[in-house]
Design a protein around this motif. Sequence first.
Motif, mmCIF file in Angstrom:
data_model
loop_
_atom_site.group_PDB
_atom_site.id
_atom_site.type_symbol
_atom_site.label_atom_id
_atom_site.label_comp_id
_atom_site.label_asym_id
_atom_site.label_seq_id
_atom_site.Cartn_x
_atom_site.Cartn_y
_atom_site.Cartn_z
ATOM 1 N N TRP A 186 -5.825 16.487 -2.300
ATOM 2 C CA TRP A 186 -6.609 15.258 -2.352
ATOM 3 C C TRP A 186 -7.396 15.099 -1.052
ATOM 4 O O TRP A 186 -6.930 15.499 0.015
ATOM 5 C CB TRP A 186 -5.721 14.024 -2.511
ATOM 6 C CG TRP A 186 -4.913 13.974 -3.764
ATOM 7 C CD1 TRP A 186 -5.312 13.573 -4.999
ATOM 8 C CD2 TRP A 186 -3.521 14.308 -3.893
ATOM 9 N NE1 TRP A 186 -4.275 13.635 -5.892
ATOM 10 C CE2 TRP A 186 -3.157 14.087 -5.240
ATOM 11 C CE3 TRP A 186 -2.544 14.777 -3.009
ATOM 12 C CZ2 TRP A 186 -1.873 14.316 -5.713
ATOM 13 C CZ3 TRP A 186 -1.263 15.012 -3.473
ATOM 14 C CH2 TRP A 186 -0.939 14.776 -4.817
ATOM 15 N N LEU B 134 -9.130 12.396 1.615
ATOM 16 C CA LEU B 134 -9.150 10.995 2.021
ATOM 17 C C LEU B 134 -10.552 10.419 1.978
ATOM 18 O O LEU B 134 -10.735 9.244 1.648
ATOM 19 C CB LEU B 134 -8.557 10.851 3.430
ATOM 20 C CG LEU B 134 -7.057 11.162 3.565
ATOM 21 C CD1 LEU B 134 -6.641 11.095 5.030
ATOM 22 C CD2 LEU B 134 -6.222 10.194 2.732
ATOM 23 N N ASP B 135 -11.561 11.217 2.328
ATOM 24 C CA ASP B 135 -12.924 10.682 2.322
ATOM 25 C C ASP B 135 -13.532 10.663 0.924
ATOM 26 O O ASP B 135 -14.689 10.300 0.753
ATOM 27 C CB ASP B 135 -13.820 11.450 3.308
ATOM 28 C CG ASP B 135 -14.053 12.902 2.916
ATOM 29 O OD1 ASP B 135 -13.475 13.362 1.909
ATOM 30 O OD2 ASP B 135 -14.817 13.583 3.631
ATOM 31 N N GLU B 136 -12.753 11.050 -0.072
ATOM 32 C CA GLU B 136 -13.157 10.901 -1.480
ATOM 33 C C GLU B 136 -12.175 9.989 -2.199
ATOM 34 O O GLU B 136 -11.866 10.173 -3.383
ATOM 35 C CB GLU B 136 -13.247 12.268 -2.165
ATOM 36 C CG GLU B 136 -14.431 13.108 -1.690
ATOM 37 C CD GLU B 136 -14.631 14.367 -2.519
ATOM 38 O OE1 GLU B 136 -13.671 14.786 -3.227
ATOM 39 O OE2 GLU B 136 -15.727 14.948 -2.455
ATOM 40 N N ASP B 137 -11.679 8.986 -1.474
ATOM 41 C CA ASP B 137 -10.796 7.943 -1.999
ATOM 42 C C ASP B 137 -9.507 8.498 -2.602
ATOM 43 O O ASP B 137 -9.113 8.131 -3.720
ATOM 44 C CB ASP B 137 -11.530 7.089 -3.047
ATOM 45 C CG ASP B 137 -10.798 5.770 -3.314
ATOM 46 O OD1 ASP B 137 -10.030 5.336 -2.431
ATOM 47 O OD2 ASP B 137 -10.977 5.199 -4.408
ATOM 48 N N GLU C 193 0.818 -1.210 0.000
ATOM 49 C CA GLU C 193 0.000 0.000 0.000
ATOM 50 C C GLU C 193 0.853 1.262 0.000
ATOM 51 O O GLU C 193 0.569 2.220 -0.728
ATOM 52 C CB GLU C 193 -0.922 0.010 1.222
ATOM 53 C CG GLU C 193 -2.065 -0.986 1.152
ATOM 54 C CD GLU C 193 -3.062 -0.771 2.285
ATOM 55 O OE1 GLU C 193 -3.888 0.160 2.191
ATOM 56 O OE2 GLU C 193 -3.002 -1.516 3.270
ATOM 57 N N ILE D 252 -6.647 7.699 -1.596
ATOM 58 C CA ILE D 252 -5.721 6.568 -1.687
ATOM 59 C C ILE D 252 -5.921 5.833 -3.010
ATOM 60 O O ILE D 252 -4.946 5.487 -3.706
ATOM 61 C CB ILE D 252 -5.913 5.602 -0.502
ATOM 62 C CG1 ILE D 252 -5.704 6.333 0.833
ATOM 63 C CG2 ILE D 252 -4.973 4.414 -0.625
ATOM 64 C CD1 ILE D 252 -4.359 6.997 0.977
ATOM 65 N N GLY D 253 -7.175 5.611 -3.381
ATOM 66 C CA GLY D 253 -7.456 4.946 -4.650
ATOM 67 C C GLY D 253 -7.001 5.766 -5.839
ATOM 68 O O GLY D 253 -6.435 5.231 -6.806
ATOM 69 N N GLU E 253 -4.967 5.924 7.493
ATOM 70 C CA GLU E 253 -4.434 6.569 6.291
ATOM 71 C C GLU E 253 -3.350 7.592 6.613
ATOM 72 O O GLU E 253 -2.509 7.892 5.770
ATOM 73 C CB GLU E 253 -5.561 7.225 5.487
ATOM 74 C CG GLU E 253 -6.493 6.240 4.800
ATOM 75 C CD GLU E 253 -7.566 5.683 5.726
ATOM 76 O OE1 GLU E 253 -8.366 4.840 5.280
ATOM 77 O OE2 GLU E 253 -7.610 6.096 6.913
ATOM 78 N N THR F 191 -3.204 5.636 -6.036
ATOM 79 C CA THR F 191 -2.784 4.303 -6.471
ATOM 80 C C THR F 191 -2.952 4.154 -7.982
ATOM 81 O O THR F 191 -2.064 3.629 -8.678
ATOM 82 C CB THR F 191 -3.593 3.220 -5.739
ATOM 83 O OG1 THR F 191 -3.341 3.325 -4.332
ATOM 84 C CG2 THR F 191 -3.218 1.832 -6.213
#
Length: 597
Positions: free
Chosen positions: A146, A148-151, A54, A153-154, A82, A157
């Motif tokens: 960015w 975090l609560d709107e992805d 990750e 991380i995705g 996160e 990635t």
Amino acid sequence: MREFSLPALYEVPAGGNLADIVRRNAARHPDVAVLGRKVDGVWRDVTATAFLAEVTAVAKGLVASGVGPGDRVGLMSRTRYEWTLVDFAIWMAGAVTVPVYETSSEEQVRWILGDSGAVACLVETGEHARSVEAVRGGLSGLEQVWRLDEDAIGALTAAGADVPDSTLDERAAAVGADDPATIVYTSGTTGRPKGCVLTHRNFFAECGNVVERLKPLFRTGECSVLLFLPVAHVFGRLVEVAALMAPIKLGHAPDIKHLTEELSAFRPTMMLGVPRVFEKVYNAARAQARAGGKGRVFDRAADTAIAYSRALDTPQGASLGLRLRHKLFDKLVYAKLRAVLGGRGEYAISGGAPLGERLGHFFRGIGFTVLEGYGLTESCAATAFNPWDRQKIGTVGQPLPGSVVRIADDGEVLLHGEHLFTRYWNNEAATAEALADGWFHTGDLGTLDADGYLAITGRKKEIIVTAGGKNVAPAVIEDRIRGNALVAECMVVGDGRPFVGALLTLDEEFLAHWAKDHGRPAATVAALREDPALLAALQEAVDEGNLAVSKAESVRKFRVLDTQFTEESGHLTPSLKLKRSVVTKDYAEEIEALYRK
């Protein structure tokens, strides 16, 4: 002048950086759960191998999004999984993390992101995003934000899917131990926050020596810690890095309102907290016992625990009668308290403010030893702490192995060691003042005993000088008064005044129990602040505090405020320290009332 040092127990790697910890864990402990992550209300294990995957994916996304070596990246979020993931990804990308407290005002966000020159920022929520957007026009270097609560991380990635591993290898080779890992902005009890530059070496020296000295608390595969402190604060960062260095399982709890439930579910073997957390645990247990008609039993159990702990420090130890009482209360009271703390824990580490001897003895007496420590942002968190096997309650312990503590002729605590910050970002004048003659001048006053245990007695800048010329260090009496269950906060005043006074705020939860016990229909501070019985109870707390100081330093009068000192009100820093200048300004009329004839 007196100084004390201990030899280092950990050798800082000649090369490399903190991202190497994640790679090393995956190589040495591939299937060990190094983190716990709450998914749909259930704690799930994250192995060292999975965490590396990750971190690598997010790091590639940062690289693909234009984050370069040495770039600063803001991180504004509550304590959550996160946070740690992104922190290590920033390091793997060769960049520098700039924490921003999630409660920061727009002005603070503007200053921190602007002063650090952040090129990107990750935020947790829409509210955080709006704070950043509101000031973004004045931040020419901020390119990416960015959520975090709107992805986030995705998205990262996906963005880094085509970045080869060799790119991260190049970044790793380019960042060494003496390069900045993070810029942590001080809480700012006065003035504008300063950006404290902490290197990878600082964290290796700090966390490596902490883990080695407290080895029984960091057993891989057996121990765990639940982090509920803000990771934006350097104490929380110590927990994060030390846990992964060991490694032991690290969990995150974003909301301390549900801390009891989180502790019961995660069941950590160790806790990290500030004194107010431990005060709350004690006061809540006492209030619950009194509400159930068992207040007298609890008080006897507490007195027994304290006496038992004190006896441990004597050559003869506890008497037979004390041991029998302690065994009885262990079944009736102590075991239940340990269950509230997760049921598996034996140790906690407390920092940020003095814990108080009575509370320290109480927790050790119930079988949950709180090891008090001391540190600052500039010392990468703990610069002294009590060893697990030679605790001295009432002190903040011995110096971090590999470092030196010196007491200057005027009583100021001076520090030296690899764990100390290198400079304040963009502030040469402040750096030169703080790092004079090769020593960091903490601004704190303290003493060292013959065994090298440090006791903090106050702050140089917080010394109150009464009209009679008496120097008063407020911390000692404030901590003693705040130990009363009714008192939430206490601030001593009296600079240039004829005597010492105090402003008190009340613990609203305990006040409700007090009101019920005393037949008062109202339980609000506004309704009870002039109640004679309440004032008498508070006078007892003040009298208890006065026992710790001379007559000239004692509190002669106090005022009860019908509000709270909170971070939101602007009267506490995120690490729960009083902003004395702000309180003095906002409550000038209350202070004047103390001195009216």
